[in-house]
Design an enzyme around this catalytic site. Structure first.
Site, PDB file in Angstrom:
ATOM      1  N   HIS A  14      14.655  11.279 -18.978  1.00  0.00           N
ATOM      2  CA  HIS A  14      14.384  12.643 -19.572  1.00  0.00           C
ATOM      3  C   HIS A  14      12.623  12.133 -20.101  1.00  0.00           C
ATOM      4  O   HIS A  14      12.610  11.399 -20.803  1.00  0.00           O
ATOM      5  CB  HIS A  14      15.054  12.697 -20.922  1.00  0.00           C
ATOM      6  CG  HIS A  14      14.761  13.839 -21.628  1.00  0.00           C
ATOM      7  ND1 HIS A  14      15.606  14.658 -22.501  1.00  0.00           N
ATOM      8  CD2 HIS A  14      13.441  14.315 -21.929  1.00  0.00           C
ATOM      9  CE1 HIS A  14      15.030  15.653 -22.912  1.00  0.00           C
ATOM     10  NE2 HIS A  14      13.711  15.426 -22.677  1.00  0.00           N
ATOM     11  N   HIS A  16       8.485  14.057 -19.984  1.00  0.00           N
ATOM     12  CA  HIS A  16       7.684  15.248 -19.853  1.00  0.00           C
ATOM     13  C   HIS A  16       6.293  14.822 -19.249  1.00  0.00           C
ATOM     14  O   HIS A  16       5.795  13.854 -19.992  1.00  0.00           O
ATOM     15  CB  HIS A  16       7.471  16.010 -21.263  1.00  0.00           C
ATOM     16  CG  HIS A  16       8.682  16.422 -21.730  1.00  0.00           C
ATOM     17  ND1 HIS A  16       9.274  17.639 -21.705  1.00  0.00           N
ATOM     18  CD2 HIS A  16       9.761  15.578 -22.782  1.00  0.00           C
ATOM     19  CE1 HIS A  16      10.304  17.744 -22.290  1.00  0.00           C
ATOM     20  NE2 HIS A  16      10.558  16.691 -22.926  1.00  0.00           N
ATOM     21  N   LYS A  96      18.205  22.435 -17.379  1.00  0.00           N
ATOM     22  CA  LYS A  96      17.821  22.130 -18.673  1.00  0.00           C
ATOM     23  C   LYS A  96      18.034  23.355 -19.501  1.00  0.00           C
ATOM     24  O   LYS A  96      17.346  24.397 -19.127  1.00  0.00           O
ATOM     25  CB  LYS A  96      16.434  21.489 -18.746  1.00  0.00           C
ATOM     26  CG  LYS A  96      16.080  21.188 -20.412  1.00  0.00           C
ATOM     27  CD  LYS A  96      16.764  20.068 -20.900  1.00  0.00           C
ATOM     28  CE  LYS A  96      16.299  19.664 -22.123  1.00  0.00           C
ATOM     29  NZ  LYS A  96      15.028  19.064 -22.433  1.00  0.00           N
ATOM     30  N   HIS A 133      19.258  20.706 -24.533  1.00  0.00           N
ATOM     31  CA  HIS A 133      18.521  20.444 -25.795  1.00  0.00           C
ATOM     32  C   HIS A 133      19.620  21.135 -26.830  1.00  0.00           C
ATOM     33  O   HIS A 133      19.430  22.350 -27.168  1.00  0.00           O
ATOM     34  CB  HIS A 133      17.430  21.281 -25.974  1.00  0.00           C
ATOM     35  CG  HIS A 133      16.393  20.973 -27.095  1.00  0.00           C
ATOM     36  ND1 HIS A 133      15.408  19.862 -27.193  1.00  0.00           N
ATOM     37  CD2 HIS A 133      16.566  21.206 -28.642  1.00  0.00           C
ATOM     38  CE1 HIS A 133      14.862  19.920 -28.249  1.00  0.00           C
ATOM     39  NE2 HIS A 133      15.871  20.572 -29.262  1.00  0.00           N
ATOM     40  N   HIS A 168      18.453  13.535 -25.917  1.00  0.00           N
ATOM     41  CA  HIS A 168      18.005  13.023 -27.127  1.00  0.00           C
ATOM     42  C   HIS A 168      18.859  13.107 -28.421  1.00  0.00           C
ATOM     43  O   HIS A 168      18.403  13.529 -29.457  1.00  0.00           O
ATOM     44  CB  HIS A 168      16.636  13.306 -27.632  1.00  0.00           C
ATOM     45  CG  HIS A 168      16.391  15.024 -27.213  1.00  0.00           C
ATOM     46  ND1 HIS A 168      17.158  15.996 -27.644  1.00  0.00           N
ATOM     47  CD2 HIS A 168      15.655  15.490 -26.407  1.00  0.00           C
ATOM     48  CE1 HIS A 168      16.876  17.202 -27.428  1.00  0.00           C
ATOM     49  NE2 HIS A 168      15.687  17.039 -26.466  1.00  0.00           N
ATOM     50  N   ASP A 241      12.388  10.851 -23.435  1.00  0.00           N
ATOM     51  CA  ASP A 241      11.777  12.081 -23.893  1.00  0.00           C
ATOM     52  C   ASP A 241      10.370  11.768 -24.191  1.00  0.00           C
ATOM     53  O   ASP A 241       9.842  12.325 -25.470  1.00  0.00           O
ATOM     54  CB  ASP A 241      12.708  12.522 -25.208  1.00  0.00           C
ATOM     55  CG  ASP A 241      12.208  14.123 -25.749  1.00  0.00           C
ATOM     56  OD1 ASP A 241      11.700  14.694 -24.740  1.00  0.00           O
ATOM     57  OD2 ASP A 241      12.495  14.884 -26.617  1.00  0.00           O
TER      58      ASP A 241
HETATM   59  O1  DOR Z   1       9.676  16.596 -29.633  1.00  0.00           O
HETATM   60  C1  DOR Z   1       9.857  17.105 -28.363  1.00  0.00           C
HETATM   61  N1  DOR Z   1       8.887  17.435 -27.369  1.00  0.00           N
HETATM   62  N2  DOR Z   1      11.086  17.605 -27.894  1.00  0.00           N
HETATM   63  C2  DOR Z   1      11.402  18.285 -26.949  1.00  0.00           C
HETATM   64  O2  DOR Z   1      12.541  18.569 -26.891  1.00  0.00           O
HETATM   65  C3  DOR Z   1      10.395  18.741 -26.064  1.00  0.00           C
HETATM   66  C4  DOR Z   1       9.073  17.941 -26.434  1.00  0.00           C
HETATM   67  C5  DOR Z   1       7.829  18.329 -25.612  1.00  0.00           C
HETATM   68  O3  DOR Z   1       8.010  18.805 -24.590  1.00  0.00           O
HETATM   69  O4  DOR Z   1       6.833  18.429 -26.262  1.00  0.00           O
HETATM   70 ZN    ZN Z   2      12.280  16.657 -23.873  1.00  0.00          ZN
END
Ligand code: DOR
Ligand code: ZN
Length: 333
Positions: A14, A16, A96, A133, A168, A241
């Site tokens: 997971h 980004h 997702k 989520h 998460h 995450d």
């Molecule tokens: O804190 C977070 N940031 N939780 C998420 O689910 C997404 C993530 C983000 O993409 O910034």
């Molecule tokens: Zn995330």
């Protein structure tokens, strides 16, 4: 106590990586820590078609060619079976689900999960994984995950063969629920929920770098989460995450949720597992259970970490990392 530690090259199920100019630096930094990553689709524009899956994967690989890149796409109700197959062909292994407005770039999120059932039925048939989520919008922030669990239970009742990851996981109730549901329900565990509580965001001073969704909760929640991992339960595996935001996007009137943990995730985990005398459980947590759940081969490459103190930079790639300015004990050799 060991001074050197040989570990399987970690998977992050997971992460980004964003888009545009930021993508290359975040992808390179992931490449230094992980062998394989599952990348989230909440980019601008979102990853939600075969074309966008293909394009995003190519962009990531252009920046970080040695990474094994697995993709997700945003769940919506419009996909046909053909489109799902095309996305899978292009590298997506999971959808997702983002409830409306719960986190970064979820303005296009779902207001009624039941609207997704036709797509989810196809996913169950095709054995695509559903990543959740799991937060209920509009509820007091610390209760959002707990209040979402009814949807998880209903999903697994209606789609008993669907593989589901509660992403998460952050509350004692959710940890217990995942434990009690069948083997096709698992959870990712982030490094930050493993070490932080609400105190680390608003306890003594305001620490925007620790603000994320779901919110790190009470000491009891953290303890239950840690106990699940330290029991060696294969339903719980690493998904960092890691969610970088530029400093100015986090420290402003309406700060973004997300913790940049990729650069420090593994050194922190080694330290935590060592503290609990559970280093033997680390390989499966970072490079075993997740692959098994996703039905992909475990990787057999190794990486060595050494006991050597280093100070986490105050800023990396324009974002404040987790544990910025603090000294960590383990480093990659
Ligand atoms: O804190 C977070 N940031 N939780 C998420 O689910 C997404 C993530 C983000 O993409 O910034
Ligand atoms: Zn995330």
């Amino acid at each position: 106590m060991p001074q050197e530690l040989s570990l399987p090259v970690p998977d992050d199920f997971h992460i980004h990586l964003r888009q545009g100019q930021d993508l290359a630096s975040y992808a390179k930094s992931a490449e230094q820590q992980f062998g394989r990553i599952l990348v989230m689709p909440n980019t601008e524009p979102p990853v939600n078609s075969a074309e966008s899956v293909k394009k995003y994967k190519a962009e990531i690989l252009a920046a970080a060619p040695s990474l094994k890149v697995l993709l997700t796409f945003k769940l919506n109700k419009n996909y046909t079976e053909q489109e799902l197959l095309e996305m899978r062909k292009n590298g997506a292994i999971a959808a997702k689900y983002y409830p409306l407005g719960v986190t970064t770039n979820s303005q296009d999120g779902v207001s009624q999960i039941e609207d997704m059932y036709p797509t989810i039925e196809l996913m169950e048939k095709l054995d695509l994984v559903l990543c959740l989520h799991g937060e209920e919008p509009g509820v007091f922030c610390l209760d959002r995950e707990k209040k979402f669990l009814k949807h998880l239970e209903k999903l697994i009742r209606i789609f008993p063969k669907l593989r589901i990851v509660l992403e998460h996981v952050s509350s004692a109730e959710a940890v217990e629920r995942v434990k009690s549901l069948p083997q096709n329900v698992a959870a990712t565990v982030t490094v930050h929920h493993f070490i932080l509580t609400l105190d680390d965001i608003v306890g003594d001073s305001l620490r925007p770098q620790n603000f994320c969704k779901p919110i790190p909760k009470l000491p009891k929640d953290k303890e239950v989460l840690r106990a699940a991992v330290f029991s060696g339960n294969n339903k719980f595996f690493l998904g960092t995450d890691s969610a970088p935001h530029a400093l100015e996007k986090k420290e402003c009137l309406c700060g973004a949720a997300g913790i940049y943990s990729a650069p420090v995730a593994i050194p922190i985990l080694i330290e935590e597992f060592e503290k609990e005398n559970e280093l033997a459980l680390l390989p499966n947590f970072i490079a075993g259970f997740g692959a098994d759940f996703y039905k992909i081969p475990r990787q057999n490459k190794k990486v060595t970490y050494i006991k050597k103190e280093w100070q986490v930079p105050k800023i990396i790639d324009g974002a404040v990392p987790l544990r910025a300015g603090e000294v960590l004990k383990w480093d990659r050799k």
